[in-house]
Enzyme design. Structure first.
Site, PDB file in Angstrom:
ATOM      1  N   GLU A  50       0.793  -1.083   0.029  1.00  0.00           N
ATOM      2  CA  GLU A  50      -0.220   0.092   0.202  1.00  0.00           C
ATOM      3  C   GLU A  50       0.502   1.200  -0.005  1.00  0.00           C
ATOM      4  O   GLU A  50       1.525   1.126   0.641  1.00  0.00           O
ATOM      5  CB  GLU A  50      -0.876   0.093   0.704  1.00  0.00           C
ATOM      6  CG  GLU A  50      -0.001   0.277   2.133  1.00  0.00           C
ATOM      7  CD  GLU A  50      -0.819   0.084   3.693  1.00  0.00           C
ATOM      8  OE1 GLU A  50      -1.269   1.705   4.243  1.00  0.00           O
ATOM      9  OE2 GLU A  50      -1.647  -0.208   3.985  1.00  0.00           O
TER      10      GLU A  50
ATOM     11  N   LYS B 292      -8.025  -3.764  10.240  1.00  0.00           N
ATOM     12  CA  LYS B 292      -6.805  -3.540  10.366  1.00  0.00           C
ATOM     13  C   LYS B 292      -6.385  -3.249  12.177  1.00  0.00           C
ATOM     14  O   LYS B 292      -7.754  -2.648  12.899  1.00  0.00           O
ATOM     15  CB  LYS B 292      -6.445  -2.412   9.381  1.00  0.00           C
ATOM     16  CG  LYS B 292      -5.371  -1.639  10.092  1.00  0.00           C
ATOM     17  CD  LYS B 292      -5.144  -0.307   9.213  1.00  0.00           C
ATOM     18  CE  LYS B 292      -3.925   0.267   9.510  1.00  0.00           C
ATOM     19  NZ  LYS B 292      -3.704   1.410   8.567  1.00  0.00           N
TER      20      LYS B 292
END
Length: 216
Positions: free
Chosen positions: A45, A133
């Protein structure tokens, strides 16, 4: 660029790590990514608060078709729209934004929603997060993951923050589906010195620890 290639869950599950790059230059990305891929990693990411994030994302999509390319630090619908226009294959947020989760779900784009408390974790999962997350995990450690998953054992969690080569096996043993790693995966000194051998050895060591934990 259109999002014309779906996120590969198969590749992610083989090495379930999301590498996080924040405040990096194109030169640093060009150094890191070939080593990252050749070391057996598949998901990366670029955080949206990195200068030129969308350009970096688009370039990664063009240059590395085997890589799962995502956008991190997506906090708003505006962030999401910019990330999708750049061609991302998955979204990572530091917070629970139900609108962002719902949009990703409708587009079948995996979203790893940030959350910390059991209520936030459950809310994100019920809203449609592909995995939650757990962030920031640095102050809580792997025991917190184990405690949370005792009652919430059907939820896929991705602890982020505080995951290192020394404790990564503990996080997977505690029940994590995957982990997010930034500077602990990409040590700043190795990047600064462009020490390819050291970075490759470091990445291989972490991958081997994961492999021995999840393949048992």
């Amino acid at each position: 660029m259109q999002n014309n290639k779906a996120f590969s869950w198969e590749a992610f599950e083989e090495t379930p790590v999301v590498g996080i790059l924040r405040n990096v230059s194109q030169e640093e990305v060009d150094f890191i990514v070939p080593i990252y891929i050749s070391s057996g990693y598949s998901s990366l990411e670029i955080t949206m608060n990195t200068e030129g994030a969308t350009q970096l994302i688009a370039q990664l999509r063009d240059d590395y078709p085997s890589l799962n390319v995502g956008a991190g630090t997506v906090c708003s619908m505006d962030d999401l729209e910019k990330a999708l226009m750049a061609g991302v294959q998955f979204i990572v947020t530091p917070i629970v934004n139900v609108e962002v989760i719902a949009k990703c779900k409708s587009l079948e784009v995996p979203v790893f929603s940030g959350a910390l408390t059991p209520t936030e974790i459950y809310t994100a999962w019920e809203a449609g997060a592909s995995a939650v997350k757990i962030f920031p995990c640095s102050q809580f450690g792997f025991q917190y993951i184990k405690d949370v998953l005792a009652p919430l054992n059907t939820i896929k969690v991705l602890p982020t923050g505080g995951v290192t080569k020394e404790n990564i096996s503990d996080f997977f043993a505690a029940g994590a589906t995957g982990v997010g790693m930034g500077s602990s995966l990409f040590p700043k000194e190795m990047i600064k010195e462009k020490d390819e051998k050291a970075l490759r050895n470091h990445l291989s060591l972490i991958k081997n620890q994961i492999y021995h934990t999840i393949k048992v």
